[in-house]
Design a protein around this motif. Structure first.
Motif, PDB file in Angstrom:
ATOM      1  N   TYR A  63     -64.768  24.264  57.869  1.00 44.91           N
ATOM      2  CA  TYR A  63     -65.952  23.723  57.209  1.00 44.91           C
ATOM      3  C   TYR A  63     -66.717  24.860  56.555  1.00 44.91           C
ATOM      4  CZ  TYR A  63     -65.074  19.635  60.156  1.00 44.91           C
ATOM      5  OH  TYR A  63     -64.493  18.549  60.779  1.00 44.91           O
ATOM      6  N   GLU A  64     -67.257  24.592  55.380  1.00 46.44           N
ATOM      7  CA  GLU A  64     -68.019  25.614  54.677  1.00 46.44           C
ATOM      8  C   GLU A  64     -68.999  24.947  53.721  1.00 46.44           C
ATOM      9  OE1 GLU A  64     -66.903  28.919  51.392  1.00 46.44           O
ATOM     10  OE2 GLU A  64     -65.811  29.093  53.304  1.00 46.44           O
ATOM     11  N   ARG A  65     -70.227  25.462  53.699  1.00 46.09           N
ATOM     12  CA  ARG A  65     -71.207  24.943  52.756  1.00 46.09           C
ATOM     13  C   ARG A  65     -71.159  25.775  51.470  1.00 46.09           C
ATOM     14  NH1 ARG A  65     -73.958  20.772  54.085  1.00 46.09           N
ATOM     15  NH2 ARG A  65     -74.199  20.223  56.292  1.00 46.09           N
ATOM     16  N   ALA A  66     -71.033  25.075  50.356  1.00 45.06           N
ATOM     17  CA  ALA A  66     -70.936  25.728  49.049  1.00 45.06           C
ATOM     18  C   ALA A  66     -71.383  24.716  47.996  1.00 45.06           C
ATOM     19  CB  ALA A  66     -69.500  26.200  48.775  1.00 45.06           C
ATOM     20  N   PRO A  67     -71.800  25.189  46.817  1.00 44.49           N
ATOM     21  CA  PRO A  67     -72.304  24.263  45.794  1.00 44.49           C
ATOM     22  C   PRO A  67     -71.186  23.559  45.038  1.00 44.49           C
ATOM     23  CG  PRO A  67     -72.352  26.490  44.961  1.00 44.49           C
ATOM     24  CD  PRO A  67     -71.929  26.592  46.404  1.00 44.49           C
ATOM     25  N   PHE A  68     -71.580  22.518  44.306  1.00 47.41           N
ATOM     26  CA  PHE A  68     -70.686  21.891  43.329  1.00 47.41           C
ATOM     27  C   PHE A  68     -70.731  22.718  42.057  1.00 47.41           C
ATOM     28  CE2 PHE A  68     -71.519  18.040  45.875  1.00 47.41           C
ATOM     29  CZ  PHE A  68     -70.207  17.567  46.016  1.00 47.41           C
ATOM     30  N   CYS A  69     -69.581  22.990  41.497  1.00 55.69           N
ATOM     31  CA  CYS A  69     -69.488  23.718  40.240  1.00 55.69           C
ATOM     32  C   CYS A  69     -68.602  22.940  39.274  1.00 55.69           C
ATOM     33  CB  CYS A  69     -68.905  25.121  40.456  1.00 55.69           C
ATOM     34  SG  CYS A  69     -69.935  26.177  41.509  1.00 55.69           S
ATOM     35  N   ARG A  70     -68.949  22.983  37.991  1.00 56.88           N
ATOM     36  CA  ARG A  70     -68.157  22.263  36.988  1.00 56.88           C
ATOM     37  C   ARG A  70     -67.450  23.253  36.091  1.00 56.88           C
ATOM     38  NH1 ARG A  70     -71.082  17.886  33.283  1.00 56.88           N
ATOM     39  NH2 ARG A  70     -72.082  19.794  32.492  1.00 56.88           N
ATOM     40  N   GLU A  71     -66.139  23.141  36.056  1.00 59.63           N
ATOM     41  CA  GLU A  71     -65.338  24.017  35.211  1.00 59.63           C
ATOM     42  C   GLU A  71     -65.408  23.548  33.765  1.00 59.63           C
ATOM     43  OE1 GLU A  71     -61.540  23.712  37.159  1.00 59.63           O
ATOM     44  OE2 GLU A  71     -61.905  25.569  38.289  1.00 59.63           O
ATOM     45  N   ALA A  72     -64.924  24.390  32.885  1.00 54.92           N
ATOM     46  CA  ALA A  72     -64.968  24.074  31.454  1.00 54.92           C
ATOM     47  C   ALA A  72     -64.244  22.773  31.141  1.00 54.92           C
ATOM     48  CB  ALA A  72     -64.364  25.232  30.659  1.00 54.92           C
ATOM     49  N   ALA A  73     -63.224  22.457  31.911  1.00 54.55           N
ATOM     50  CA  ALA A  73     -62.462  21.236  31.676  1.00 54.55           C
ATOM     51  C   ALA A  73     -63.176  20.003  32.204  1.00 54.55           C
ATOM     52  CB  ALA A  73     -61.081  21.358  32.331  1.00 54.55           C
ATOM     53  N   GLY A  74     -64.343  20.187  32.782  1.00 52.98           N
ATOM     54  CA  GLY A  74     -65.096  19.045  33.288  1.00 52.98           C
ATOM     55  C   GLY A  74     -64.793  18.696  34.722  1.00 52.98           C
ATOM     56  N   MET A  75     -63.968  19.491  35.396  1.00 56.45           N
ATOM     57  CA  MET A  75     -63.613  19.234  36.784  1.00 56.45           C
ATOM     58  C   MET A  75     -64.687  19.801  37.712  1.00 56.45           C
ATOM     59  SD  MET A  75     -60.687  17.621  36.831  1.00 56.45           S
ATOM     60  CE  MET A  75     -60.124  17.923  38.505  1.00 56.45           C
ATOM     61  N   TRP A  76     -65.059  19.010  38.715  1.00 52.17           N
ATOM     62  CA  TRP A  76     -65.994  19.477  39.740  1.00 52.17           C
ATOM     63  C   TRP A  76     -65.214  20.160  40.847  1.00 52.17           C
ATOM     64  CZ3 TRP A  76     -71.013  19.701  38.905  1.00 52.17           C
ATOM     65  CH2 TRP A  76     -71.574  18.847  37.946  1.00 52.17           C
ATOM     66  N   VAL A  77     -65.606  21.379  41.163  1.00 56.05           N
ATOM     67  CA  VAL A  77     -64.882  22.161  42.166  1.00 56.05           C
ATOM     68  C   VAL A  77     -65.884  22.789  43.128  1.00 56.05           C
ATOM     69  CG1 VAL A  77     -62.937  22.652  40.633  1.00 56.05           C
ATOM     70  CG2 VAL A  77     -64.902  24.211  40.690  1.00 56.05           C
ATOM     71  N   MET A  78     -65.343  23.361  44.181  1.00 52.44           N
ATOM     72  CA  MET A  78     -66.158  24.034  45.191  1.00 52.44           C
ATOM     73  C   MET A  78     -66.581  25.411  44.698  1.00 52.44           C
ATOM     74  SD  MET A  78     -64.910  25.009  49.029  1.00 52.44           S
ATOM     75  CE  MET A  78     -65.896  25.996  50.156  1.00 52.44           C
ATOM     76  N   GLY A  79     -67.875  25.717  44.879  1.00 49.06           N
ATOM     77  CA  GLY A  79     -68.380  27.021  44.496  1.00 49.06           C
ATOM     78  C   GLY A  79     -68.232  28.039  45.605  1.00 49.06           C
ATOM     79  N   MET A  80     -68.971  29.126  45.459  1.00 52.59           N
ATOM     80  CA  MET A  80     -68.901  30.210  46.428  1.00 52.59           C
ATOM     81  C   MET A  80     -69.864  29.956  47.595  1.00 52.59           C
ATOM     82  SD  MET A  80     -66.668  32.040  44.885  1.00 52.59           S
ATOM     83  CE  MET A  80     -66.054  32.544  43.274  1.00 52.59           C
TER      84      MET A  80
END
Length: 291
Positions: A63-80
Motif C-alpha cells: 500500500y502506498e499513498r500517492a497522487p493521481f497524475c495524467r500522462e500526455a496520452a490522457g491516462m491517469w496513473v500513480m504519482g510519486m
C-alpha cells in the motif's frame, strides 16, 4: 490524568465492480486483479497499517499513498510518494476542502502478487484520499462511556449527619472538565470530558434536573426541602459531553453522544425539631433538665 484502552468496532462498506476471488486478502474477500475497488480512506489506512505486521518478503500486498497524475496520452496513473508526478505528467487538483489545521491526504494505491515468489502486479487506487482527519479512528459514544470518568464529588449542606424538615438542604458539585488518555487502533487519543447537567434523586420520591452545578450557602441555587422525617441519601447523576484529539492531528472532534456517572452521599436522617423556652442555657454543664 487517566489512561484507558479501547478497541472499537468498525462498520465498513466495500464497493467492488467485479467479483473478488476467495483466495486473497480477507479484507476484500480475494485479490483485486485488475478490478476497481474503492473503500473509505480510513479503511484503506487501516489495511495499510495492518499489512506492516507482515515481513516485506512475505507480503502479498503493498500500500502506498500517492497522487493521481495524467500522462500526455490522457491516462491517469500513480504519482510519486512525495506528491509529485513523473516528467510530462500533470498533477490532478484536489477538490477536497479540509478544516483549518488539517492536511490533505493523497489517494491510497495498492498492488498484489499471487505468492511471495511472484512478480508484483500493477498499482491500483483503492481510495480517493481526503483529509488527515478522515484517516483517524472515531471515538464513539460507546467508547466514551467505557472511559473511567470520575463522578463529580457531591457536597451536602449542612453536612452533620442530619437535616431538618422544611429547611433547605443544599447540594453542589464540581463542574470542572477532566482530561483522559486512551488508545484507538494504535493511535493515542486525548479526551476532554465536561459535565453539562445533573439529575438529583433526593431519596424521598423527589428529583431535580439542572444545568447548574450548585453553589454553597449563601449563594446556593440547588436545594431541597424534606417534608417528612426519615433516613435517606442523595444521588447525583452527571451527564457528560466530550471532545477528543488524536495524536498527530490538530483537530478536536466532538463525541457523538454522552456518558453518565453517579455519586451518592452518606445516608443521613431527616429530623423534625420543635423549639421551647428554657430557663437556662442548654450549653451549660451539666445540661439543664428542661433542655
Amino acid at each position: 490524568m487517566v489512561t484507558a484502552a479501547i478497541v472499537p468496532t468498525m462498520t465498513v462498506t466495500v464497493f467492488l465492480t467485479t467479483p473478488a476471488r476467495a483466495d486473497g486478502d480477507p479484507a476484500f474477500g480475494g485479490h483485486l486483479s485488475e478490478q476497481s475497488a474503492h473503500i473509505s480512506a480510513s479503511r484503506a489506512e487501516e489495511l495499510g497499517r495492518a499489512n506492516l505486521s507482515v515481513t516485506p518478503e512475505q507480503r502479498l500486498f503493498e500500500y502506498e499513498r500517492a497522487p493521481f497524475c495524467r500522462e500526455a496520452a490522457g491516462m491517469w496513473v500513480m504519482g510519486m510518494e512525495d506528491g509529485s508526478c513523473a516528467t510530462g505528467a500533470d498533477l490532478a487538483r484536489a477538490s477536497v476542502q479540509c478544516e483549518e489545521g488539517d492536511t490533505l491526504v493523497m489517494p491510497m494505491w495498492r498492488r498484489e502478487r499471487a505468492t511471495a515468489a511472484s512478480p508484483w502486479g500493477e498499482w491500483t487506487d483503492i481510495d480517493a484520499g481526503g483529509c488527515g482527519v478522515d484517516l483517524l479512528p472515531v471515538l464513539t459514544a460507546e467508547d466514551f462511556r467505557r472511559l473511567p470518568l470520575p463522578a463529580p464529588p457531591l457536597t451536602l449542606q449542612p453536612d452533620r449527619g442530619w437535616v431538618l424538615v422544611n429547611i433547605e438542604t443544599i447540594v453542589y458539585t464540581d463542574p470542572a472538565p477532566v482530561t483522559l488518555r486512551t488508545e484507538l487502533l494504535g493511535y493515542g487519543v486525548t479526551v476532554e470530558a465536561t459535565p453539562r447537567s445533573w439529575t438529583y434523586d433526593f431519596g424521598d420520591g423527589h428529583t431535580l434536573r439542572t444545568t447548574s452545578p450548585g453553589r454553597p450557602h449563601p449563594q446556593h441555587d440547588v436545594f431541597h426541602e424534606y417534608e417528612h422525617p426519615g433516613t435517606t441519601a442523595i444521588t447525583s447523576t452527571a451527564e457528560w459531553t466530550g471532545r477528543y484529539q488524536v495524536d498527530g492531528s490538530a483537530v478536536w472532534r466532538d463525541v457523538d453522544g454522552t456518558a453518565t456517572t453517579t455519586a451518592t452521599t452518606t445516608p443521613f436522617t431527616v429530623e423534625e425539631r420543635t423549639s421551647r423556652l428554657v430557663g437556662d442555657l442548654c450549653t451549660d454543664r451539666p445540661t439543664p433538665p428542661d433542655c
